[in-house]
Design a protein around this motif. Sequence first.
Motif, PDB file in Angstrom:
ATOM      1  N   THR A  72       1.026  -1.122  -0.060  1.00 36.40           N
ATOM      2  CA  THR A  72      -0.013   0.018   0.030  1.00 36.40           C
ATOM      3  C   THR A  72       0.768   1.307   0.093  1.00 36.40           C
ATOM      4  OG1 THR A  72      -0.100  -0.263   2.338  1.00 36.40           O
ATOM      5  CG2 THR A  72      -2.091  -1.210   1.113  1.00 36.40           C
ATOM      6  N   GLU A  73       1.836   1.126   0.378  1.00 33.97           N
ATOM      7  CA  GLU A  73       3.024   2.432   0.312  1.00 33.97           C
ATOM      8  C   GLU A  73       3.789   2.266  -0.744  1.00 33.97           C
ATOM      9  OE1 GLU A  73       5.150   2.063   4.058  1.00 33.97           O
ATOM     10  OE2 GLU A  73       3.364   2.476   5.252  1.00 33.97           O
ATOM     11  N   MET A  74       3.458   1.428  -1.798  1.00 30.86           N
ATOM     12  CA  MET A  74       4.332   1.495  -3.241  1.00 30.86           C
ATOM     13  C   MET A  74       5.541   0.890  -3.230  1.00 30.86           C
ATOM     14  SD  MET A  74       1.640   2.545  -5.199  1.00 30.86           S
ATOM     15  CE  MET A  74       2.210   3.101  -6.863  1.00 30.86           C
ATOM     16  N   ASN A  75       5.766   0.042  -2.149  1.00 32.57           N
ATOM     17  CA  ASN A  75       7.013  -0.843  -1.867  1.00 32.57           C
ATOM     18  C   ASN A  75       7.016  -2.192  -2.526  1.00 32.57           C
ATOM     19  OD1 ASN A  75       8.509   1.535  -0.509  1.00 32.57           O
ATOM     20  ND2 ASN A  75       7.357   0.856   1.126  1.00 32.57           N
ATOM     21  N   VAL A  76       8.076  -2.255  -3.366  1.00 33.99           N
ATOM     22  CA  VAL A  76       8.094  -4.071  -3.859  1.00 33.99           C
ATOM     23  C   VAL A  76       8.247  -4.831  -2.594  1.00 33.99           C
ATOM     24  CG1 VAL A  76       9.094  -5.445  -5.276  1.00 33.99           C
ATOM     25  CG2 VAL A  76       9.067  -3.146  -5.754  1.00 33.99           C
ATOM     26  N   GLY A  91      15.207 -11.990  -3.182  1.00 36.38           N
ATOM     27  CA  GLY A  91      15.855 -11.521  -4.337  1.00 36.38           C
ATOM     28  C   GLY A  91      17.263 -10.932  -4.193  1.00 36.38           C
ATOM     29  N   GLY A  92      17.971 -11.484  -3.218  1.00 34.39           N
ATOM     30  CA  GLY A  92      19.423 -10.876  -3.087  1.00 34.39           C
ATOM     31  C   GLY A  92      19.786 -10.730  -1.759  1.00 34.39           C
ATOM     32  N   PRO A  93      21.051 -10.175  -1.535  1.00 36.06           N
ATOM     33  CA  PRO A  93      21.672 -10.192  -0.185  1.00 36.06           C
ATOM     34  C   PRO A  93      21.035  -9.087   0.732  1.00 36.06           C
ATOM     35  CG  PRO A  93      23.495  -9.489  -1.777  1.00 36.06           C
ATOM     36  CD  PRO A  93      22.119 -10.265  -2.551  1.00 36.06           C
ATOM     37  N   PRO A  94      21.037  -8.910   1.815  1.00 38.09           N
ATOM     38  CA  PRO A  94      20.390  -7.943   2.682  1.00 38.09           C
ATOM     39  C   PRO A  94      20.955  -6.572   2.305  1.00 38.09           C
ATOM     40  CG  PRO A  94      21.049  -9.829   4.142  1.00 38.09           C
ATOM     41  CD  PRO A  94      21.571  -9.956   2.505  1.00 38.09           C
ATOM     42  N   GLU A  95      21.997  -6.303   1.881  1.00 40.04           N
ATOM     43  CA  GLU A  95      22.567  -4.839   1.595  1.00 40.04           C
ATOM     44  C   GLU A  95      22.022  -4.358   0.233  1.00 40.04           C
ATOM     45  OE1 GLU A  95      25.747  -7.610   0.109  1.00 40.04           O
ATOM     46  OE2 GLU A  95      24.488  -7.318   1.724  1.00 40.04           O
ATOM     47  N   LEU A  96      21.079  -5.436  -0.410  1.00 34.70           N
ATOM     48  CA  LEU A  96      20.660  -4.944  -1.873  1.00 34.70           C
ATOM     49  C   LEU A  96      18.983  -5.104  -1.784  1.00 34.70           C
ATOM     50  CD1 LEU A  96      22.935  -6.476  -4.274  1.00 34.70           C
ATOM     51  CD2 LEU A  96      23.086  -4.171  -3.520  1.00 34.70           C
ATOM     52  N   ASP A  97      18.558  -4.949  -0.525  1.00 35.28           N
ATOM     53  CA  ASP A  97      16.967  -5.468  -0.379  1.00 35.28           C
ATOM     54  C   ASP A  97      16.235  -4.573  -1.024  1.00 35.28           C
ATOM     55  OD1 ASP A  97      15.021  -6.096   0.737  1.00 35.28           O
ATOM     56  OD2 ASP A  97      15.100  -5.673   2.778  1.00 35.28           O
ATOM     57  N   PHE A  98      15.510  -4.909  -2.024  1.00 36.49           N
ATOM     58  CA  PHE A  98      14.823  -3.963  -2.594  1.00 36.49           C
ATOM     59  C   PHE A  98      13.378  -3.667  -2.214  1.00 36.49           C
ATOM     60  CE2 PHE A  98      11.819  -6.938  -4.237  1.00 36.49           C
ATOM     61  CZ  PHE A  98      12.511  -8.209  -4.230  1.00 36.49           C
ATOM     62  N   ARG A  99      13.203  -3.934  -1.135  1.00 33.54           N
ATOM     63  CA  ARG A  99      11.931  -3.841  -0.395  1.00 33.54           C
ATOM     64  C   ARG A  99      11.849  -2.068  -0.033  1.00 33.54           C
ATOM     65  NH1 ARG A  99      11.430  -8.825   3.117  1.00 33.54           N
ATOM     66  NH2 ARG A  99      13.534  -8.352   3.185  1.00 33.54           N
ATOM     67  N   THR A 100      13.178  -1.705   0.150  1.00 37.16           N
ATOM     68  CA  THR A 100      13.515  -0.265   0.685  1.00 37.16           C
ATOM     69  C   THR A 100      13.433   0.595  -0.535  1.00 37.16           C
ATOM     70  OG1 THR A 100      15.665  -0.476   0.839  1.00 37.16           O
ATOM     71  CG2 THR A 100      14.651  -1.131   2.759  1.00 37.16           C
ATOM     72  N   LEU A 101      13.399   0.396  -1.618  1.00 36.70           N
ATOM     73  CA  LEU A 101      13.258   1.237  -2.701  1.00 36.70           C
ATOM     74  C   LEU A 101      11.966   2.053  -2.912  1.00 36.70           C
ATOM     75  CD1 LEU A 101      15.044  -0.995  -5.627  1.00 36.70           C
ATOM     76  CD2 LEU A 101      16.210   0.760  -4.371  1.00 36.70           C
TER      77      LEU A 101
END
Length: 86
Positions: free
Chosen positions: A63-67, A76-86
């Motif tokens: 709902t906040e437009m986060n993946v 989908g990747g290591p924690p430092e590349l966590d795309f949920r924070t984009l």
Amino acid sequence: MLNELKEEAIVEKVGGRFKLSTLIQKRMVALNAGARPLVQLDTKDQMAIVIQEILQDKIFLDTEMNVQVAAGAEEGGPPELDFRTL
């Protein structure tokens, strides 16, 4: 353009063209940053990978437009590349 994008089913699945565009863009940024694909395809075409992730219900926008990665899908990747924070 991929044939899947011509169909209304993918637009309806995500909740509209704006949300679809946002989801594709954010996920492609994550893939470019090193996130691993959540689907197995014999291609390096990131657009095709993202479209299949959407069609297979592996990713979605919250709902906040986060993946977000769907429950049961691999991260989908290591924690430092966590795309949920984009």
